[in-house]
Motif scaffolding. Structure first.
Motif, short mmCIF file in Angstrom:
data_model
loop_
_atom_site.label_atom_id
_atom_site.label_comp_id
_atom_site.label_asym_id
_atom_site.label_seq_id
_atom_site.Cartn_x
_atom_site.Cartn_y
_atom_site.Cartn_z
N CYS A 177 0.88 -1.22 -0.07
CA CYS A 177 -0.02 -0.10 0.12
C CYS A 177 1.01 1.34 -0.27
CB CYS A 177 -0.97 -0.03 1.21
SG CYS A 177 -2.54 -1.16 1.00
N GLU A 178 1.93 1.33 0.89
CA GLU A 178 2.81 2.44 0.83
C GLU A 178 3.67 2.44 -0.58
OE1 GLU A 178 5.42 1.45 3.94
OE2 GLU A 178 4.08 2.05 5.79
N GLU A 179 3.95 1.34 -1.37
CA GLU A 179 4.61 1.40 -2.61
C GLU A 179 3.68 2.05 -3.38
OE1 GLU A 179 6.11 -1.79 -5.83
OE2 GLU A 179 6.25 -2.32 -3.87
N PHE A 180 2.25 1.60 -3.50
CA PHE A 180 1.26 2.15 -4.24
C PHE A 180 0.63 3.60 -3.88
CE2 PHE A 180 1.79 -1.73 -5.89
CZ PHE A 180 1.07 -1.96 -7.31
N ASN A 181 1.22 3.90 -2.75
CA ASN A 181 0.49 5.31 -2.32
C ASN A 181 -0.81 5.15 -2.06
OD1 ASN A 181 1.04 7.87 -1.14
ND2 ASN A 181 0.40 8.94 -3.14
N VAL A 182 -1.24 4.26 -1.37
CA VAL A 182 -2.89 4.13 -1.00
C VAL A 182 -2.91 3.86 0.36
CG1 VAL A 182 -3.60 3.16 -3.50
CG2 VAL A 182 -2.88 1.76 -1.71
N ASP A 183 -3.99 4.22 0.97
CA ASP A 183 -4.47 4.08 2.35
C ASP A 183 -4.69 2.46 2.82
OD1 ASP A 183 -4.84 4.93 5.06
OD2 ASP A 183 -6.99 4.43 4.67
N SER A 184 -4.04 1.83 3.54
CA SER A 184 -4.39 0.59 3.82
C SER A 184 -5.72 0.41 4.24
CB SER A 184 -3.30 -0.06 4.90
OG SER A 184 -3.18 0.60 5.86
N THR A 185 -6.44 1.01 5.09
CA THR A 185 -7.63 1.22 5.68
C THR A 185 -8.59 0.93 4.65
OG1 THR A 185 -6.92 1.94 7.99
CG2 THR A 185 -9.30 1.95 7.43
N THR A 186 -8.41 1.93 3.62
CA THR A 186 -9.39 2.18 2.71
C THR A 186 -9.45 0.73 1.82
OG1 THR A 186 -8.87 4.32 2.19
CG2 THR A 186 -9.98 3.16 0.52
N ILE A 187 -8.28 0.07 1.55
CA ILE A 187 -8.14 -1.20 0.94
C ILE A 187 -8.85 -2.31 1.46
CG2 ILE A 187 -6.49 -2.92 -0.06
CD1 ILE A 187 -6.60 0.04 -1.45
N ALA A 188 -8.57 -2.31 2.91
CA ALA A 188 -9.19 -3.20 3.89
C ALA A 188 -10.70 -3.54 3.72
CB ALA A 188 -8.58 -3.33 5.16
N LEU A 189 -11.37 -2.15 3.85
CA LEU A 189 -12.63 -1.80 3.64
C LEU A 189 -13.45 -2.15 2.52
CD1 LEU A 189 -13.00 1.69 5.72
CD2 LEU A 189 -13.62 -0.53 6.48
N ASN A 190 -12.76 -1.84 1.46
CA ASN A 190 -13.40 -1.86 0.16
C ASN A 190 -12.75 -2.69 -1.07
OD1 ASN A 190 -14.96 0.37 0.92
ND2 ASN A 190 -13.33 1.66 0.35
N GLY A 191 -11.51 -3.53 -0.55
CA GLY A 191 -10.77 -4.32 -1.68
C GLY A 191 -11.56 -5.38 -2.07
N GLY A 192 -12.15 -6.34 -1.19
CA GLY A 192 -13.01 -7.43 -1.47
C GLY A 192 -12.04 -8.56 -1.99
N GLU A 193 -12.58 -9.91 -2.15
CA GLU A 193 -11.92 -11.08 -2.68
C GLU A 193 -11.23 -11.74 -1.52
OE1 GLU A 193 -11.88 -12.14 -7.07
OE2 GLU A 193 -10.66 -10.74 -6.79
N ASP A 194 -11.39 -11.24 -0.41
CA ASP A 194 -10.58 -11.87 0.69
C ASP A 194 -10.91 -13.41 1.23
OD1 ASP A 194 -8.46 -9.80 1.23
OD2 ASP A 194 -10.03 -8.69 1.92
N TYR A 195 -12.04 -13.25 1.16
CA TYR A 195 -12.94 -14.74 1.44
C TYR A 195 -12.62 -15.17 2.65
CZ TYR A 195 -14.14 -14.48 -3.31
OH TYR A 195 -14.56 -14.01 -4.51
N GLU A 196 -12.41 -14.10 3.69
CA GLU A 196 -12.67 -14.19 5.06
C GLU A 196 -13.84 -14.61 5.86
OE1 GLU A 196 -9.91 -15.29 6.73
OE2 GLU A 196 -8.22 -14.92 5.35
N LEU A 197 -13.93 -14.83 6.80
CA LEU A 197 -15.44 -14.93 7.34
C LEU A 197 -15.37 -13.68 8.52
CD1 LEU A 197 -15.99 -18.70 8.07
CD2 LEU A 197 -17.13 -17.20 6.22
N LEU A 198 -16.51 -12.91 8.37
CA LEU A 198 -17.02 -11.79 9.26
C LEU A 198 -18.18 -12.41 10.05
CD1 LEU A 198 -16.90 -8.78 9.95
CD2 LEU A 198 -18.56 -8.27 8.17
N PHE A 199 -18.30 -12.26 11.58
CA PHE A 199 -19.50 -12.61 12.02
C PHE A 199 -19.30 -12.13 13.28
CE2 PHE A 199 -15.52 -15.39 12.71
CZ PHE A 199 -15.36 -15.63 14.18
N THR A 200 -20.78 -12.08 13.97
CA THR A 200 -20.96 -11.56 15.34
C THR A 200 -20.86 -12.59 16.47
OG1 THR A 200 -23.32 -11.40 14.85
CG2 THR A 200 -21.82 -9.45 14.45
N ILE A 201 -20.54 -12.49 17.42
CA ILE A 201 -20.64 -13.37 18.63
C ILE A 201 -21.41 -12.65 19.86
CG2 ILE A 201 -18.92 -14.91 17.74
CD1 ILE A 201 -17.19 -13.78 20.18
N ASN A 202 -22.00 -13.20 20.72
CA ASN A 202 -22.32 -12.95 22.22
C ASN A 202 -21.07 -12.65 22.92
OD1 ASN A 202 -23.16 -13.03 24.93
ND2 ASN A 202 -25.30 -13.26 23.99
N GLN A 203 -21.07 -11.42 23.91
CA GLN A 203 -19.81 -11.31 24.24
C GLN A 203 -19.74 -12.42 25.41
OE1 GLN A 203 -19.43 -7.41 26.34
NE2 GLN A 203 -20.48 -6.35 24.66
#
Length: 348
Positions: free
Chosen positions: A275-301
């Motif tokens: 991201c530094e090499e391409f001069n882009v913000d890493s948070t923006t990439i994580a938020l909007n990049g896609g195709e990671d195929y990780e699982l996002l989920f919610t759990i009870n505390q």
């Protein structure tokens, strides 16, 4: 870059449709007890007894979802299966079967399709699924792949996007942004190659992120891990279109809001440096990049102690009342409204 080095080019017309199907599927072995009848009849027959069945399907289109100038056909076959299995695992289910349909133009010889199906067979073997059917037809516009995945889940163990509750924790597997940055590296090297075909790319510094793009993995292990930890997510989705889009899906369907903490988003060092090499913000990439195929989920505390020490899982936020809205809490402790800016079909 990928060059066609096949010495042998067998026209598909030499086999015909049914001969082609027989040829491409001869190596598929049956592994699931629920597969009663596989390829070779008018339809497959499955027996799931008392479990619930989940079904999902995805389309991959040449020029839209993949570029064969840097996507090897074997990797493409593998990825086509993986993106569907990820949706099954996002339901807290076990993937058991897939069907694979392709439309292909006459520029592809038999040997190219053998490579594609070798990738499909590799995914089927690694993820212990059966390939039970599909279709082949001709195409006037390159290669199209449609995969349907089938899975099973014990009654009442299925997890939807709509179950998140206020005060639940927001959790993600793995790390984010790698697939998108891998794509940026491949696109850059493609442009360099077009200018000078003798200039072979050095992808060694980008091994991890390029693999995240070309050969992603579905998180079957996370479904098993949560079961072993006796944690049932309240809501779950896979990250195909970007973290921001997927959080919004969960919040809207659960009728809740959320706070996502920027400093908690997991990033691989290679993503940060690229991201530094391409001069882009890493948070923006994580938020909007896609195709990671990780699982996002919610759990009870109350389940937090069960997962807190696990290196595969990161708590990145928590669920709030709908009225609170959906926000990114920045490192400077300011709040920014989340927007769905990931992958969109049918852009003008």
């Amino acid at each position: 870059m990928i060059e066609d080095k096949n010495q042998q080019r067998t026209p598909l017309s030499d086999l015909g449709e049914f001969g082609l199907i027989d040829h491409l599927t001869k190596n598929f072995k049956i592994k699931q007890s629920s597969t009663v009848k596989s390829i070779g009849d008018d339809a497959a027959v499955l027996d799931f007894k008392k479990n619930k069945i989940v079904v999902t399907t995805d389309f991959l289109v040449e020029g839209v979802h993949f570029d064969l100038s840097y996507m090897p056909l074997k990797h493409l076959g593998y990825k086509a299966v993986i993106v569907n299995l990820s949706d099954v695992y996002a339901m807290n289910a076990n993937a058991t079967q897939v069907t694979v349909s392709i439309a292909v133009s006459n520029r592809f010889p038999l040997e190219a399709l053998e490579e594609l199906y070798a990738g499909i067979e590799t995914a089927a073997r690694i993820y212990n699924i059966d390939v039970i059917g599909g279709d082949t037809t001709s195409s006037m516009s390159g290669l199209l792949i449609s995969v349907t995945a089938i899975g099973e889940v014990e009654a009442d163990n299925e997890v939807y996007r709509s179950g998140a509750k206020v005060n639940d924790l927001l959790v993600v597997s793995g790390d984010l942004g790698g697939a998108y940055m891998g794509l940026q590296v491949l696109e850059r090297e493609k442009e360099v190659y077009k200018v000078n075909p003798n200039n072979q790319p050095d992808l060694e510094p980008y091994t991890y992120i390029v693999e995240r793009q070309l050969k992603p993995e579905a998180r079957k292990d996370i479904v098993k891990l949560l079961k072993d930890l006796d944690v049932k997510p309240t809501a779950m989705i896979d990250i195909s279109d970007g973290l921001s889009s997927e959080i919004i899906h969960i919040c809207k369907q659960s009728n809740v809001g959320c706070d996502l903490y920027e400093n908690k988003i997991p990033l691989d060092p290679q993503v940060i440096s690229t991201c530094e090499e391409f001069n882009v913000d890493s948070t923006t990439i994580a938020l909007n990049g896609g195709e990671d195929y990780e699982l996002l989920f919610t759990i009870n505390q109350k389940d937090y102690p069960k997962i807190k020490a696990n290196p595969s899982l990161t708590v990145i936020g928590y669920i709030r009342e709908k009225e609170a809205g959906m926000h990114l809490v920045t490192r400077a402790d300011t709040k920014i409204a989340l927007k769905a800016q990931g992958w969109k079909n049918f852009n003008d």
